[in-house]
Design a protein around this motif. Structure first.
Motif, mmCIF file in Angstrom:
data_model
loop_
_atom_site.group_PDB
_atom_site.id
_atom_site.type_symbol
_atom_site.label_atom_id
_atom_site.label_comp_id
_atom_site.label_asym_id
_atom_site.label_seq_id
_atom_site.Cartn_x
_atom_site.Cartn_y
_atom_site.Cartn_z
ATOM 1 N N HIS A 1 69.655 39.907 36.580
ATOM 2 C CA HIS A 1 71.068 40.332 36.431
ATOM 3 C C HIS A 1 71.663 39.876 37.758
ATOM 4 C CE1 HIS A 1 70.161 42.895 32.959
ATOM 5 N NE2 HIS A 1 69.112 43.490 33.767
ATOM 6 N N ASP B 1 61.181 44.487 28.827
ATOM 7 C CA ASP B 1 61.851 44.176 27.243
ATOM 8 C C ASP B 1 61.107 43.112 26.630
ATOM 9 O OD1 ASP B 1 62.463 41.845 28.927
ATOM 10 O OD2 ASP B 1 64.612 42.373 29.045
ATOM 11 N N ARG C 1 60.512 51.015 24.818
ATOM 12 C CA ARG C 1 61.884 51.172 24.661
ATOM 13 C C ARG C 1 62.503 51.998 23.635
ATOM 14 N NH1 ARG C 1 64.291 47.619 28.472
ATOM 15 N NH2 ARG C 1 66.256 48.399 27.209
#
Ligand code: ATP
Ligand code: MG
Length: 155
Positions: free
Chosen positions: A70, A136, A103
């Motif tokens: 990020h 993820d 998730r």
């Protein structure tokens, strides 16, 4: 009929197969607000087994490495500061289909969009202070697990 050696080999193959482990962190706000127990309870009740766990604190630099993907985002500076603002609990979790199922259990990144029954719906305070991290992908689950735990700390 399978003989015993073949059965054991297949069982071990399934056990070691990628896809059965994920990495999580209880984030600083949730640790400070004494939600380690509540969150871990939800995780175990959902069928995950804790196979590594540690209370630790990230430096701003390590937090930046962890969320390096990020680094071009506007929120990266704030995210580094937040993730290094207090202790976190790092854990490796085991369950069939661990990454996708976890998730689902944590819910949407923004708690305003998180479904009832998810960890973020119950414990997240904001888009940034959203209580838990979840890997993820299988590949990132392994990278993140090894970022926090030596192999001898992974059971
Ligand atoms: P995590 O990786 O922590 O499990 P996620 O995969 O749901 O969260 P990401 O897009 O990877 O979401 O974002 C990483 C973290 O950065 C979020 O959990 C949140 O704490 C923070 N974050 C994401 N988007 C924003 C934003 N727009 N503003 C502020 N913080 C954000
Ligand atoms: Mg993420």
């Amino acid at each position: 009929m399978l003989n015993l050696a073949t059965f054991v080999a297949l069982t071990n193959f399934k056990f070691n197969m990628s896809g059965n482990r994920t990495f999580t962190m209880v984030k600083p706000d949730a640790v400070a607000d004494r939600h380690i127990g509540g969150i871990t309870q939800m995780i175990e009740a959902a069928g995950f087994r804790v196979v590594a766990a540690k209370l630790t604190k990230l430096s701003e630099e390590r937090a930046g490495q962890f969320y390096e993907v990020h680094k071009e985002r506007g929120f990266y500076g704030d995210l580094k500061a937040y993730m290094s603002s207090g202790a976190v609990v790092a854990m490796i979790l085991e369950k069939e289909n661990a990454v996708a199922d976890f998730r689902k259990l944590i819910g949407a990144t923004n708690p305003a969009n998180a479904e009832e029954g998810t960890i973020r719906k119950k414990y997240a305070k904001s888009l940034e202070a959203n209580a838990v991290h979840g890997s993820d992908s299988d590949e990132n689950a392994e990278i993140e697990s090894n970022f926090f735990f030596s192999k001898t700390e992974q059971f």
